[in-house]
Design an enzyme around this catalytic site. Structure first.
Site, PDB file in Angstrom:
ATOM      1  N   GLU A 105      35.796 -45.175  14.316  1.00 43.36           N
ATOM      2  CA  GLU A 105      35.174 -45.631  13.072  1.00 43.36           C
ATOM      3  C   GLU A 105      35.615 -47.058  12.763  1.00 43.36           C
ATOM      4  O   GLU A 105      36.690 -47.489  13.183  1.00 43.36           O
ATOM      5  CB  GLU A 105      35.629 -44.727  11.915  1.00 43.36           C
ATOM      6  CG  GLU A 105      34.634 -43.666  11.502  1.00 43.36           C
ATOM      7  CD  GLU A 105      33.442 -44.243  10.733  1.00 43.36           C
ATOM      8  OE1 GLU A 105      33.147 -45.451  10.842  1.00 43.36           O
ATOM      9  OE2 GLU A 105      32.800 -43.461  10.030  1.00 43.36           O
ATOM     10  N   ASP A 109      36.492 -45.416   3.674  1.00 41.25           N
ATOM     11  CA  ASP A 109      36.504 -45.882   2.288  1.00 41.25           C
ATOM     12  C   ASP A 109      36.645 -44.657   1.379  1.00 41.25           C
ATOM     13  O   ASP A 109      37.735 -44.112   1.233  1.00 41.25           O
ATOM     14  CB  ASP A 109      35.189 -46.649   2.078  1.00 41.25           C
ATOM     15  CG  ASP A 109      35.085 -47.363   0.763  1.00 41.25           C
ATOM     16  OD1 ASP A 109      35.128 -46.705  -0.276  1.00 41.25           O
ATOM     17  OD2 ASP A 109      34.934 -48.595   0.748  1.00 41.25           O
ATOM     18  N   ASP A 169      29.547 -55.405   8.184  1.00 40.67           N
ATOM     19  CA  ASP A 169      28.455 -56.292   7.780  1.00 40.67           C
ATOM     20  C   ASP A 169      28.346 -56.489   6.284  1.00 40.67           C
ATOM     21  O   ASP A 169      28.779 -55.666   5.486  1.00 40.67           O
ATOM     22  CB  ASP A 169      27.120 -55.738   8.274  1.00 40.67           C
ATOM     23  CG  ASP A 169      26.690 -54.508   7.470  1.00 40.67           C
ATOM     24  OD1 ASP A 169      27.482 -53.550   7.369  1.00 40.67           O
ATOM     25  OD2 ASP A 169      25.566 -54.516   6.925  1.00 40.67           O
TER      26      ASP A 169
HETATM   27  P1  IMP Z   1      32.787 -44.012   3.070  1.00 37.52           P
HETATM   28  O1  IMP Z   1      31.806 -42.930   3.406  1.00 37.52           O
HETATM   29  O2  IMP Z   1      32.764 -44.346   1.596  1.00 37.52           O
HETATM   30  O3  IMP Z   1      34.183 -43.723   3.553  1.00 37.52           O
HETATM   31  O4  IMP Z   1      32.257 -45.345   3.727  1.00 37.52           O
HETATM   32  C1  IMP Z   1      32.365 -45.609   5.070  1.00 37.52           C
HETATM   33  C2  IMP Z   1      31.346 -46.633   5.492  1.00 37.52           C
HETATM   34  O5  IMP Z   1      31.036 -47.577   4.446  1.00 37.52           O
HETATM   35  C3  IMP Z   1      31.900 -47.448   6.644  1.00 37.52           C
HETATM   36  O6  IMP Z   1      31.657 -46.840   7.883  1.00 37.52           O
HETATM   37  C4  IMP Z   1      31.197 -48.781   6.462  1.00 37.52           C
HETATM   38  O7  IMP Z   1      29.967 -48.765   7.137  1.00 37.52           O
HETATM   39  C5  IMP Z   1      30.944 -48.891   4.964  1.00 37.52           C
HETATM   40  N1  IMP Z   1      31.966 -49.747   4.319  1.00 37.52           N
HETATM   41  C6  IMP Z   1      32.976 -49.344   3.497  1.00 37.52           C
HETATM   42  N2  IMP Z   1      33.721 -50.382   3.090  1.00 37.52           N
HETATM   43  C7  IMP Z   1      33.187 -51.484   3.667  1.00 37.52           C
HETATM   44  C8  IMP Z   1      33.541 -52.894   3.636  1.00 37.52           C
HETATM   45  O8  IMP Z   1      34.508 -53.353   3.003  1.00 37.52           O
HETATM   46  N3  IMP Z   1      32.739 -53.716   4.369  1.00 37.52           N
HETATM   47  C9  IMP Z   1      31.667 -53.283   5.094  1.00 37.52           C
HETATM   48  N4  IMP Z   1      31.321 -51.977   5.152  1.00 37.52           N
HETATM   49  C10 IMP Z   1      32.070 -51.085   4.447  1.00 37.52           C
END
Ligand code: IMP
Length: 190
Positions: A105, A109, A169
């Site tokens: 991954e 986040d 991105d």
């Molecule tokens: P989660 O489901 O909230 O854990 O988000 C994960 C996904 O959100 C990652 O695989 C990224 O594609 C995107 N993401 C989260 N934070 C960032 C960031 O700071 N920059 C770019 N993409 C992010």
């Protein structure tokens, strides 16, 4: 119109290309030790993790048989699903039953994507094992129900900032930057 970030919009570099490559080498060495008696089936979560996964597999010992597959997931947040709904946009080509899976991954986040991936998409297919390797982690952003999610191999814990580069991105741009950066606040306001 989508604004396109350029070098002048960078506030600071969080990790240089050299720091990134050093960390990737360390992760590859650790994985090589841990999987020395196994095969690894690497699943890259596109598109964000492509740069990292491609570098990482080059740092894993050639003595370990390694195969690869890919998934595309997207985590949408909107007014109807403020906590986010994860969609599978591209599924694996190969079965994973009995395999030792290493998920690669870009960043974890809130944890929604990783939770859905591991618990709903991968474990029901009965792999022998699933471990997770993420380049970045934002521990302060993890929602309560996913605090327990395990990242077996981690590059860096970072603060709660939106970062770009090394696969990550801003509206599909910056993925090619070889470093990880934070953009200036003004960039988002314009
Ligand atoms: P989660 O489901 O909230 O854990 O988000 C994960 C996904 O959100 C990652 O695989 C990224 O594609 C995107 N993401 C989260 N934070 C960032 C960031 O700071 N920059 C770019 N993409 C992010």
């Amino acid at each position: 119109m989508v604004r396109i970030p350029t070098a002048k919009d960078i506030e600071r570099e969080l990790y240089t290309e050299a720091e990134i490559q050093q960390k990737v080498a360390e992760l590859g060495a650790q994985i090589s030790v841990d999987y020395s008696d196994k095969r690894i089936h690497v699943i890259t979560i596109l598109k964000g993790a492509d740069a990292f996964a491609n570098d990482l597999v080059h740092k894993i010992s050639l003595n370990i048989p390694l195969s690869r597959d890919y998934m595309i997931l997207s985590h949408f947040k909107d007014e109807f699903a403020p906590s986010g709904k994860v969609n599978l946009l591209l599924d694996l080509k190969y079965g994973i039953k009995g395999r030792d899976v290493l998920v690669v991954e870009d960043i974890v986040d809130s944890g929604h994507t990783l939770n859905y991936l591991v618990n709903s998409l991968l474990l029901p297919r009965e792999p022998n094992s699933v471990r997770v390797c993420s380049f970045l982690n934002k521990p302060t952003k993890r929602v309560k129900e996913f605090k327990h999610l395990k990242i077996d191999y981690l590059g860096f814990d970072i603060e709660d900032a939106f970062v770009v580069g090394y696969g990550l991105d801003y509206r599909q741009y910056c993925r090619n930057w070889p470093f990880i950066a934070v953009l200036k606040e003004e960039f988002y306001k314009k």
